[in-house]
Structure formats: C-alpha cells, structure tokens
Motif scaffolding. Structure first.
Motif, PDB file in Angstrom:
ATOM      1  N   GLN A  53       0.835  -1.368  -0.099  1.00 21.21           N
ATOM      2  CA  GLN A  53       0.097  -0.354   0.041  1.00 21.21           C
ATOM      3  C   GLN A  53       1.251   1.185   0.168  1.00 21.21           C
ATOM      4  O   GLN A  53       1.932   1.645   0.283  1.00 21.21           O
ATOM      5  N   TYR A  54       0.003   2.622  -0.527  1.00 18.44           N
ATOM      6  CA  TYR A  54       0.724   3.401  -0.703  1.00 18.44           C
ATOM      7  C   TYR A  54       0.134   4.915  -0.059  1.00 18.44           C
ATOM      8  O   TYR A  54      -1.025   4.855  -0.468  1.00 18.44           O
ATOM      9  N   GLY A  55       0.116   5.842  -0.083  1.00 21.39           N
ATOM     10  CA  GLY A  55      -0.384   7.345  -0.196  1.00 21.39           C
ATOM     11  C   GLY A  55      -0.110   8.093   0.886  1.00 21.39           C
ATOM     12  O   GLY A  55       1.744   8.108   1.085  1.00 21.39           O
ATOM     13  N   THR A  56      -0.449   9.035   1.109  1.00 21.33           N
ATOM     14  CA  THR A  56       0.336  10.470   1.651  1.00 21.33           C
ATOM     15  C   THR A  56      -0.260  10.431   3.326  1.00 21.33           C
ATOM     16  O   THR A  56      -1.642  10.402   3.021  1.00 21.33           O
ATOM     17  N   TYR A  57       0.178  10.779   3.631  1.00 24.20           N
ATOM     18  CA  TYR A  57      -0.149  10.140   5.816  1.00 24.20           C
ATOM     19  C   TYR A  57       0.655  11.672   6.277  1.00 24.20           C
ATOM     20  O   TYR A  57       1.810  11.768   5.828  1.00 24.20           O
ATOM     21  N   SER A  58       0.638  11.024   7.314  1.00 23.58           N
ATOM     22  CA  SER A  58       1.152  12.644   8.651  1.00 23.58           C
ATOM     23  C   SER A  58       0.469  12.094   9.566  1.00 23.58           C
ATOM     24  O   SER A  58      -0.382  12.971  10.302  1.00 23.58           O
ATOM     25  N   ALA A  63       3.084  15.474   6.024  1.00 22.44           N
ATOM     26  CA  ALA A  63       2.749  14.655   5.246  1.00 22.44           C
ATOM     27  C   ALA A  63       4.341  14.138   4.585  1.00 22.44           C
ATOM     28  O   ALA A  63       4.908  14.979   4.264  1.00 22.44           O
ATOM     29  N   THR A  64       3.902  12.711   4.025  1.00 22.59           N
ATOM     30  CA  THR A  64       5.455  11.744   3.900  1.00 22.59           C
ATOM     31  C   THR A  64       4.018  11.370   2.576  1.00 22.59           C
ATOM     32  O   THR A  64       3.276  10.523   2.998  1.00 22.59           O
ATOM     33  N   PHE A  65       5.258  10.401   1.098  1.00 22.49           N
ATOM     34  CA  PHE A  65       4.285   9.907   0.681  1.00 22.49           C
ATOM     35  C   PHE A  65       5.222   8.491   1.507  1.00 22.49           C
ATOM     36  O   PHE A  65       6.191   8.778   1.472  1.00 22.49           O
ATOM     37  N   THR A  66       4.988   7.217   1.697  1.00 22.12           N
ATOM     38  CA  THR A  66       5.000   6.120   2.002  1.00 22.12           C
ATOM     39  C   THR A  66       4.012   4.723   1.391  1.00 22.12           C
ATOM     40  O   THR A  66       3.442   4.853   1.326  1.00 22.12           O
ATOM     41  N   LEU A  67       4.842   4.304   0.922  1.00 24.25           N
ATOM     42  CA  LEU A  67       5.221   2.831   1.146  1.00 24.25           C
ATOM     43  C   LEU A  67       5.335   1.600   2.261  1.00 24.25           C
ATOM     44  O   LEU A  67       6.088   1.464   1.937  1.00 24.25           O
ATOM     45  N   GLU A  68       4.022   0.917   2.316  1.00 25.02           N
ATOM     46  CA  GLU A  68       4.120   0.131   3.062  1.00 25.02           C
ATOM     47  C   GLU A  68       4.100  -0.929   2.662  1.00 25.02           C
ATOM     48  O   GLU A  68       3.185  -1.516   1.990  1.00 25.02           O
ATOM     49  N   LEU A  69       4.717  -2.082   2.686  1.00 26.08           N
ATOM     50  CA  LEU A  69       5.001  -3.514   2.551  1.00 26.08           C
ATOM     51  C   LEU A  69       4.532  -3.750   4.035  1.00 26.08           C
ATOM     52  O   LEU A  69       5.595  -4.409   4.991  1.00 26.08           O
ATOM     53  N   THR A  70       3.965  -4.682   4.051  1.00 26.96           N
ATOM     54  CA  THR A  70       3.653  -5.655   5.296  1.00 26.96           C
ATOM     55  C   THR A  70       3.082  -6.894   5.375  1.00 26.96           C
ATOM     56  O   THR A  70       2.834  -7.083   4.124  1.00 26.96           O
ATOM     57  N   ARG A  71       3.368  -7.677   6.720  1.00 28.66           N
ATOM     58  CA  ARG A  71       3.175  -9.276   6.242  1.00 28.66           C
ATOM     59  C   ARG A  71       1.799  -9.582   7.721  1.00 28.66           C
ATOM     60  O   ARG A  71       2.468  -8.997   8.634  1.00 28.66           O
ATOM     61  N   GLN A  72       0.918  -9.998   7.312  1.00 25.56           N
ATOM     62  CA  GLN A  72       0.010 -10.331   8.715  1.00 25.56           C
ATOM     63  C   GLN A  72      -0.138 -11.194   8.418  1.00 25.56           C
ATOM     64  O   GLN A  72      -0.039 -12.776   7.770  1.00 25.56           O
ATOM     65  N   VAL A  99       4.165  14.349  -7.702  1.00 25.55           N
ATOM     66  CA  VAL A  99       4.321  13.729  -9.251  1.00 25.55           C
ATOM     67  C   VAL A  99       3.854  12.976  -7.592  1.00 25.55           C
ATOM     68  O   VAL A  99       2.870  11.704  -8.000  1.00 25.55           O
ATOM     69  N   LEU A 100       4.552  12.527  -6.235  1.00 25.51           N
ATOM     70  CA  LEU A 100       3.772  11.422  -5.524  1.00 25.51           C
ATOM     71  C   LEU A 100       2.074  11.679  -5.052  1.00 25.51           C
ATOM     72  O   LEU A 100       1.186  10.421  -4.593  1.00 25.51           O
ATOM     73  N   GLN A 101       2.789  12.660  -4.977  1.00 23.71           N
ATOM     74  CA  GLN A 101       1.473  12.800  -3.789  1.00 23.71           C
ATOM     75  C   GLN A 101      -0.042  12.921  -5.162  1.00 23.71           C
ATOM     76  O   GLN A 101      -0.971  12.737  -4.774  1.00 23.71           O
ATOM     77  N   ALA A 102      -0.043  13.335  -5.859  1.00 20.43           N
ATOM     78  CA  ALA A 102      -0.522  12.725  -7.515  1.00 20.43           C
ATOM     79  C   ALA A 102      -1.476  11.720  -7.261  1.00 20.43           C
ATOM     80  O   ALA A 102      -2.257  11.059  -8.314  1.00 20.43           O
ATOM     81  N   LEU A 103      -0.576  10.165  -7.285  1.00 13.14           N
ATOM     82  CA  LEU A 103      -0.190   9.286  -6.923  1.00 13.14           C
ATOM     83  C   LEU A 103      -1.777   8.761  -6.434  1.00 13.14           C
ATOM     84  O   LEU A 103      -2.550   7.085  -6.672  1.00 13.14           O
ATOM     85  N   GLY A 104      -1.817   9.249  -5.388  1.00 16.00           N
ATOM     86  CA  GLY A 104      -2.189   9.079  -4.994  1.00 16.00           C
ATOM     87  C   GLY A 104      -2.924   8.106  -3.493  1.00 16.00           C
ATOM     88  O   GLY A 104      -1.573   7.789  -3.375  1.00 16.00           O
ATOM     89  N   SER A 105      -3.694   7.107  -3.005  1.00 18.20           N
ATOM     90  CA  SER A 105      -3.021   6.006  -2.159  1.00 18.20           C
ATOM     91  C   SER A 105      -3.793   4.471  -2.664  1.00 18.20           C
ATOM     92  O   SER A 105      -5.149   4.522  -4.409  1.00 18.20           O
ATOM     93  N   PHE A 106      -3.302   3.380  -2.565  1.00 15.79           N
ATOM     94  CA  PHE A 106      -3.728   2.488  -3.228  1.00 15.79           C
ATOM     95  C   PHE A 106      -3.604   1.102  -2.274  1.00 15.79           C
ATOM     96  O   PHE A 106      -1.949   1.587  -1.810  1.00 15.79           O
ATOM     97  N   GLU A 107      -3.875   0.519  -2.250  1.00 14.06           N
ATOM     98  CA  GLU A 107      -3.965  -1.312  -1.672  1.00 14.06           C
ATOM     99  C   GLU A 107      -4.127  -1.995  -2.243  1.00 14.06           C
ATOM    100  O   GLU A 107      -5.086  -2.529  -2.744  1.00 14.06           O
ATOM    101  N   TRP A 108      -3.242  -3.450  -2.098  1.00 14.40           N
ATOM    102  CA  TRP A 108      -3.585  -4.650  -2.467  1.00 14.40           C
ATOM    103  C   TRP A 108      -3.053  -6.410  -1.891  1.00 14.40           C
ATOM    104  O   TRP A 108      -1.762  -6.038  -1.463  1.00 14.40           O
TER     105      TRP A 108
END
Length: 149
Positions: A53-58, A63-72, A99-108
């Motif tokens: 998942q990625y998105g802009t979070y604070s 606020a920073t653009f964050t790419l989160e790679l998680t194992r649950q 450019v990063l902010q324009a990517l919005g957020s996404f998760e899969w």
C-alpha cells in the motif's frame, strides 16, 4: 512468527550494512523473498497475508509519501478462534512531491490460502504505472517494526 521481523530485517540488509542504504527496488525484492518464506500459521482463511500500500500520510509529523510493505499473520487462541493479528512492517517514507501526491493511495492484499500466485501478484503490482515512479526513488527513511493489531 516470533522471528519474522528479524527475518525481514535480514532480507533487507543482505549485502548492506544499514537500512538507510536501501533503495525502493531492493526493499521490494527483499520483501518478496520474505513473502516466500513459509511460517507455521493456523489453517484458517487469510492467516498469512502480504499487503502493498502507498499514500500520503501525516501520522507523526509533516505529510510524507509512504510505501508500506506488510506481512500479516493471524494468531488464534487455544480453541482455534481468532485472537489477534501480528503485522510485520517495512515502511518506506519519501519527501512529499507533487508527483508522489498525485499518485493518491492504493492497497492490494495477497493471501497465500486464496489460491493466488505470489509471483503473479508481484508482477501485477510492478506493472502499475505508479510503480515506475516509486521504484526509482530512494526513501528518506526506512522503518521495520512489528505490531499486534
């Protein structure tokens, strides 16, 4: 599962001295190696999942653009009923740019027991247009941690 965070850190730092040297592509490949490792998990749906998942979070400041790679991993009680989840995170933070902010957020999600193929899941993510932007970047900060949720 108690060693999962250490195993992820080992994959991330293989051939390197510190996490700060990681680029996005190396972190992704290390995460996939970690994702291929088998753990003793309950025989329940969604007991072992990977999240991209990625998105802009604070959360803890600006606020920073964050790419989160998680194992649950699901943890069950002595009766085999759901108790809680353990999540092992590799969090890559980047300076916020238009450019990063324009990517919005996404998760899969990928769940091992769903009959999907890990390599196909990874290929699908790497074919996304956003990945071409993100993969070329070097994170400003990398955090690896585990939490109970």
């Amino acid at each position: 599962m108690g060693e999962a965070v250490g195993l992820l850190e080992g994959e991330l730092t293989a051939g390197r001295r510190v996490l700060a040297d990681l680029d996005t592509e190396d972190a992704w490949l290390a995460y996939l190696r970690f994702g291929r490792r088998l753990f003793d998990v309950p025989d329940t749906p969604d007991a072992d999942g990977l999240l991209f998942q990625y998105g802009t979070y604070s959360f803890d400041g600006p606020a920073t653009f964050t790419l989160e790679l998680t194992r649950q991993f699901e943890i069950v009680d002595s009766h085999g009923d759901h108790d809680y989840y353990v999540q092992v995170h590799c969090e890559l933070q980047y300076a916020l740019t238009p450019v990063l902010q324009a990517l919005g957020s996404f998760e899969w999600w990928f769940f091992r027991d769903a009959g999907d193929d890990l390599d196909e899941w990874a290929q699908g993510l790497s074919e996304r247009a956003a990945w071409a932007t993100i993969r070329a970047l070097k994170p400003a900060q990398v955090r690896v941690y585990q939490e109970r949720v």
